[in-house]
Design a protein around this motif. Structure first.
Motif, PDB file in Angstrom:
ATOM      1  N   LEU A   1      10.998   0.791  -1.252  1.00 26.40           N
ATOM      2  CA  LEU A   1       9.976   2.319  -1.532  1.00 26.40           C
ATOM      3  C   LEU A   1       8.719   2.520  -1.538  1.00 26.40           C
ATOM      4  O   LEU A   1       8.700   2.005  -2.939  1.00 26.40           O
ATOM      5  N   ASP A   2       7.166   1.445  -0.349  1.00 24.41           N
ATOM      6  CA  ASP A   2       6.143   1.240  -0.124  1.00 24.41           C
ATOM      7  C   ASP A   2       4.977   1.887  -1.422  1.00 24.41           C
ATOM      8  O   ASP A   2       5.775   3.430  -1.010  1.00 24.41           O
ATOM      9  N   GLY A   3       4.623   1.557  -2.101  1.00 21.56           N
ATOM     10  CA  GLY A   3       3.363   1.452  -3.259  1.00 21.56           C
ATOM     11  C   GLY A   3       4.223   3.059  -4.228  1.00 21.56           C
ATOM     12  O   GLY A   3       3.368   3.612  -4.711  1.00 21.56           O
ATOM     13  N   GLU A   4       5.853   2.782  -3.832  1.00 21.60           N
ATOM     14  CA  GLU A   4       6.076   3.845  -5.414  1.00 21.60           C
ATOM     15  C   GLU A   4       6.659   3.209  -6.611  1.00 21.60           C
ATOM     16  O   GLU A   4       6.992   1.711  -6.192  1.00 21.60           O
ATOM     17  N   GLU A   5       6.616   3.967  -7.371  1.00 22.13           N
ATOM     18  CA  GLU A   5       7.245   2.826  -8.910  1.00 22.13           C
ATOM     19  C   GLU A   5       7.710   3.884  -9.579  1.00 22.13           C
ATOM     20  O   GLU A   5       8.507   4.402  -9.059  1.00 22.13           O
TER      21      GLU A   5
END
Length: 529
Positions: free
Chosen positions: A276-280
């Protein structure tokens, strides 16, 4: 000391029994628990307030028993696969409650997740500056029966070498989230990006031991150039594994801080993952027969696995993540593990990170829910400018309980008699699903615990600290009536930083004891009358 004379007698008898067994069987004796020391001022504060409660079980249906988890109430930090935060056992009613503790290390030693094997023994992971310890504890004396050392987290090395201890308090990886499976085995992800399945057994000589049954290496899919004593200045990416949970088919799901979602097939060892790109992801996740619910710092997801184990997004809902990280939050996003609940098991709930007032959000689950109908309600909670949580909600039936952690960041935050603004609230989804209503609000000040509900007695348990004009840092186990929000009683547990629970949960054991992970180890509160 907080231990009552009956507790001392019980411990003495337990020690005599252990020594007798040693002489007969030739085994090494168990490690006797050492109590957590009390800071100054413990004689100047009330040790008990309120009155004993009467058990009033709350009606409702427990979450479905997960086929690959230990029985509900003893499988993990949030008590079951649905993340309900409920226990089927009756906790203390406030009848002459006594307090006991175990000090795990000279500094640190907090026992976060607590589970129970079939014999009622505690299986827990405790964090120290030398690494996490997987421990098996006697439920009455808290003596250590067995211990297994896990590798040190990179955040600990960074904290020591760079004098930035905030890194430790905002790190949820390395085994802090683990679960106990249906065969009483611990499943966790360590700081090397390995998923371990660890059993424990009693040997012929009477001693207990842990043994690693499976070790699945995720480093082919997860960047692992992490800080260590032999790699102080890494040039690559380190992506710690946050949590693990099984799905209804027995796959082990895992998530990482930098947004990777993956699975392990225990039968073949096959690994699959998506990003999930750019998510933490800093929280754990929940599972039910219809899939896996994961929250990132941007959105709530419903996942299922393809036939080969590859995680697939079934639906995604963004929420208000605000403009920054609040004091009392680990990151700029929801601080909750999703709760799967509802009279017909149809809802999932989280909180958002809206700037002014945090909201409790309830959604309908299922891939076929129309977008316009997914959100059931959005309920603002607590006061303007002082509202956040980094702990899971409690869910039972159509009810949710939320706690306010605004203002808490680490054990130094509340030193010298300080506390948080506090607050807790109960939100109910209407029977027809048309919205939600606030049932009650409480002024309980529970800075950072994962609270729990005993469905057997109708009491909510919080870990409370009130302001003190004399600078005394006194901590209490506080029981609140689930129906009304009124305090029933509170019992003093200890004074000082060592008794700060620093995000650890309250866990109710099969014998009725309430256990609280604290900065220096673990505390137990149980009735004696």
């Amino acid at each position: 000391m907080t231990t009552h004379p009956p507790r001392r007698r019980a411990r003495a008898l337990a020690l005599i029994a252990a020594l007798s067994a040693t002489l007969l069987a030739g085994a090494a004796p168990v490690a006797q628990a050492e109590e957590i020391p009390l800071a100054l001022g413990h004689r100047l504060v009330d040790h008990y307030d309120g009155a004993p409660a009467t058990a009033r079980p709350v009606p409702g249906k427990a979450p479905a028993q997960h086929p690959y988890l230990a029985p509900n109430g003893r499988s993990g930090m949030h008590a079951d696969g649905a993340g309900s935060g409920t226990h089927p056992y009756s906790g203390p009613l406030g009848r002459a409650p006594e307090v006991d503790s175990e000090r795990i290390a000279p500094v640190g030693g907090e026992c976060a997740t607590v589970t129970f094997d079939a014999g009622g023994r505690l299986v827990t992971v405790c964090g120290t500056f030398n690494g996490f310890l997987l421990k098996l504890l006697d439920p009455r004396t808290l003596d250590t029966l067995a211990e297994y050392r896990l590798p040190q987290r990179s955040s600990t090395v960074e904290a020591i070498t760079r004098l930035d201890f905030e890194k430790i308090f905002k790190d949820t990886s390395g085994g802090a989230y683990f679960y106990l499976d249906d065969r009483d085995r611990v499943v966790l992800a360590d700081s090397r990006q390995h998923v371990l399945r660890i059993a424990h057994r009693q040997k012929a000589d009477g001693a207990w031991e842990f043994s690693v049954e499976n070790d699945w290496d995720l480093t082919s899919l997860v960047p692992h150039d992490c800080v260590s004593w032999t790699n102080l200045f890494p040039s690559g990416v380190c992506d710690p594994v946050t949590s693990v949970m099984p799905d209804w088919d027995g796959r082990i799901w895992w998530v990482t801080r930098l947004g990777r979602v993956g699975t392990v097939d225990p039968a073949t060892g096959a690994l699959r993952a998506v990003r999930l790109d750019g998510e933490e992801i800093q929280n754990s996740f929940s599972v039910a027969e219809d899939g896996v619910s994961i929250v990132t710092d941007h959105a709530l997801y419903g996942f299922r696995a393809d036939a080969d184990g590859t995680p697939r997004v079934r639906w995604r809902e963004t929420y208000d993540r605000g403009t920054g990280t609040k004091p009392g939050s680990v990151n700029q996003g929801s601080g909750t593990t999703p709760d799967l609940f509802g009279a017909h098991d149809e809802y999932v709930a989280i909180t958002d990170n809206a700037d002014d007032r945090m909201n409790v959000l309830v959604y309908r689950r299922g891939a076929d829910v129309p977008a316009a109908e997914r959100l059931v309600c959005k309920v603002p909670v607590f006061r303007s400018g002082a509202s956040t949580t980094d702990n899971s909600l409690i869910s039972w039936g159509n009810s949710l309980v939320v706690e306010n952690n605004y203002g808490y960041e680490n054990p130094s935050t509340l030193a010298l008699g300080r506390s948080v603004v506090g607050g807790a609230a109960r939100i109910d989804v209407r029977a027809d699903g048309s919205g939600c209503d606030t049932v009650w609000e409480s002024d309980v000040r529970s800075p950072s615990t994962v609270p729990k509900l005993s469905t057997a007695n109708g009491l909510l348990y919080f870990y409370e600290k009130e302001p003190n004009a004399f600078g005394i840092d006194a901590w209490y186990l506080t029981a609140v009536d689930f129906r009304t929000g009124r305090r029933a009683f509170k019992r003093f547990t200890g004074t000082g930083l060592a008794y700060d629970n620093n995000w650890a949960p309250i866990t109710i054991g099969p014998d009725g004891t309430a256990y609280v992970g604290v900065f220096n180890g673990i505390v137990a509160v149980r009735d004696t009358a």
